[in-house]
Write a protein that holds these residues in place. Structure first.
Motif, PDB file in Angstrom:
ATOM      1  N   VAL A  55       0.834  -1.203   0.000  1.00 48.13           N
ATOM      2  CA  VAL A  55       0.000   0.000   0.000  1.00 48.13           C
ATOM      3  C   VAL A  55       0.866   1.250   0.000  1.00 48.13           C
ATOM      4  O   VAL A  55       0.610   2.202  -0.750  1.00 48.13           O
ATOM      5  CB  VAL A  55      -0.970  -0.010   1.204  1.00 48.13           C
ATOM      6  N   LEU A  56       1.920   1.268   0.830  1.00 46.80           N
ATOM      7  CA  LEU A  56       2.776   2.451   0.896  1.00 46.80           C
ATOM      8  C   LEU A  56       3.513   2.707  -0.413  1.00 46.80           C
ATOM      9  O   LEU A  56       3.822   3.855  -0.731  1.00 46.80           O
ATOM     10  CB  LEU A  56       3.764   2.348   2.054  1.00 46.80           C
ATOM     11  N   ASP A  57       3.795   1.653  -1.162  1.00 48.84           N
ATOM     12  CA  ASP A  57       4.424   1.856  -2.469  1.00 48.84           C
ATOM     13  C   ASP A  57       3.539   2.728  -3.353  1.00 48.84           C
ATOM     14  O   ASP A  57       4.032   3.511  -4.152  1.00 48.84           O
ATOM     15  CB  ASP A  57       4.689   0.521  -3.168  1.00 48.84           C
ATOM     16  N   ARG A  58       2.241   2.593  -3.199  1.00 44.21           N
ATOM     17  CA  ARG A  58       1.327   3.386  -4.018  1.00 44.21           C
ATOM     18  C   ARG A  58       1.050   4.749  -3.395  1.00 44.21           C
ATOM     19  O   ARG A  58       1.259   5.774  -3.992  1.00 44.21           O
ATOM     20  CB  ARG A  58      -0.004   2.643  -4.213  1.00 44.21           C
ATOM     21  N   VAL A  59       0.565   4.751  -2.177  1.00 41.51           N
ATOM     22  CA  VAL A  59       0.106   6.013  -1.590  1.00 41.51           C
ATOM     23  C   VAL A  59       1.232   6.786  -0.922  1.00 41.51           C
ATOM     24  O   VAL A  59       1.026   7.913  -0.500  1.00 41.51           O
ATOM     25  CB  VAL A  59      -1.059   5.811  -0.600  1.00 41.51           C
ATOM     26  N   GLY A  60       2.416   6.196  -0.855  1.00 44.11           N
ATOM     27  CA  GLY A  60       3.528   6.869  -0.198  1.00 44.11           C
ATOM     28  C   GLY A  60       4.364   7.721  -1.122  1.00 44.11           C
ATOM     29  O   GLY A  60       5.188   8.505  -0.659  1.00 44.11           O
ATOM     30  N   ASP A  61       4.162   7.615  -2.403  1.00 45.04           N
ATOM     31  CA  ASP A  61       4.963   8.466  -3.288  1.00 45.04           C
ATOM     32  C   ASP A  61       4.322   9.841  -3.406  1.00 45.04           C
ATOM     33  O   ASP A  61       3.111   9.993  -3.291  1.00 45.04           O
ATOM     34  CB  ASP A  61       5.180   7.802  -4.656  1.00 45.04           C
TER      35      ASP A  61
ATOM     36  N   VAL B  49      -2.021  13.956  -6.069  1.00 47.02           N
ATOM     37  CA  VAL B  49      -3.192  13.699  -6.915  1.00 47.02           C
ATOM     38  C   VAL B  49      -4.404  13.377  -6.044  1.00 47.02           C
ATOM     39  O   VAL B  49      -5.500  13.917  -6.259  1.00 47.02           O
ATOM     40  CB  VAL B  49      -2.912  12.557  -7.919  1.00 47.02           C
ATOM     41  N   ILE B  50      -4.229  12.530  -5.049  1.00 48.90           N
ATOM     42  CA  ILE B  50      -5.351  12.167  -4.175  1.00 48.90           C
ATOM     43  C   ILE B  50      -5.884  13.390  -3.446  1.00 48.90           C
ATOM     44  O   ILE B  50      -7.101  13.587  -3.351  1.00 48.90           O
ATOM     45  CB  ILE B  50      -4.923  11.052  -3.191  1.00 48.90           C
ATOM     46  N   VAL B  51      -4.999  14.229  -2.953  1.00 47.13           N
ATOM     47  CA  VAL B  51      -5.434  15.447  -2.252  1.00 47.13           C
ATOM     48  C   VAL B  51      -6.204  16.364  -3.202  1.00 47.13           C
ATOM     49  O   VAL B  51      -7.257  16.896  -2.848  1.00 47.13           O
ATOM     50  CB  VAL B  51      -4.231  16.168  -1.609  1.00 47.13           C
ATOM     51  N   MET B  52      -5.697  16.541  -4.411  1.00 50.68           N
ATOM     52  CA  MET B  52      -6.400  17.397  -5.383  1.00 50.68           C
ATOM     53  C   MET B  52      -7.780  16.829  -5.713  1.00 50.68           C
ATOM     54  O   MET B  52      -8.766  17.563  -5.773  1.00 50.68           O
ATOM     55  CB  MET B  52      -5.583  17.518  -6.680  1.00 50.68           C
ATOM     56  N   LEU B  53      -7.850  15.527  -5.922  1.00 46.70           N
ATOM     57  CA  LEU B  53      -9.133  14.916  -6.259  1.00 46.70           C
ATOM     58  C   LEU B  53     -10.066  14.871  -5.055  1.00 46.70           C
ATOM     59  O   LEU B  53     -11.278  14.727  -5.219  1.00 46.70           O
ATOM     60  CB  LEU B  53      -8.924  13.515  -6.846  1.00 46.70           C
ATOM     61  N   GLY B  54      -9.508  15.011  -3.867  1.00 43.48           N
ATOM     62  CA  GLY B  54     -10.332  15.093  -2.671  1.00 43.48           C
ATOM     63  C   GLY B  54     -11.131  16.389  -2.625  1.00 43.48           C
ATOM     64  O   GLY B  54     -12.172  16.469  -1.965  1.00 43.48           O
TER      65      GLY B  54
END
Length: 137
Positions: free
Chosen positions: A27-33, A39-44
């Motif tokens: 999971v950290l490999d994906r959401v940790g970069d 991108v997640i914050v912007m789409l939030g």
């Protein structure tokens, strides 16, 4: 957090997993970069088009944004919606699963903002101490 919760096992432990089998690492490999987080914050905030994301995320190349979005879509965190319009339009939005990341990412952002100067000061102290040691770095 215990070893059981992290998926990390001590060497020789009967349930020892290969590094690629560690759920936290996966999971950290994906959401940790950094790009995925941005991108997640912007789409939030709201649904965005590709060009909006590219303009809003300082320093990201088109290639890296494309790769990041593809990976987030593959992982089920972002939904890609292509509209049959002229010119073609593609929107990106967080999925319900992706929205579950907003709370921890927001908490991390808040923590980083509160402690940024503390960390910078600690680095400076460490570097000064290292540079003044008789044995060098």
């Amino acid at each position: 957090m215990s070893q059981a919760h992290t998926g990390v096992r001590a060497a020789g432990h009967p349930d020892e997993r290969a590094p690629e089998d560690c759920p936290v690492r996966e999971v950290l490999d994906r959401v940790g970069d950094k790009w995925s987080v941005l991108v997640i914050v912007m789409l939030g905030l709201r649904t965005h088009r590709y060009s909006e994301l590219h303009r809003a995320i300082d320093g990201i190349s088109q290639r890296m944004l494309t790769l990041t979005l593809r990976a987030l879509v593959r992982d089920g965190l972002v939904e890609r919606t292509a509209h049959a319009t002229v010119p073609p339009r593609v929107d990106y939005a967080l999925t319900d699963l992706g929205r579950t990341l907003l709370e921890p990412l927001t908490a991390l952002d808040r923590w980083a903002s509160l402690h940024r100067e503390d960390i910078r000061a600690a680095r400076e102290r460490h570097d000064r101490a290292r540079d003044t040691r008789p044995d060098g770095p």
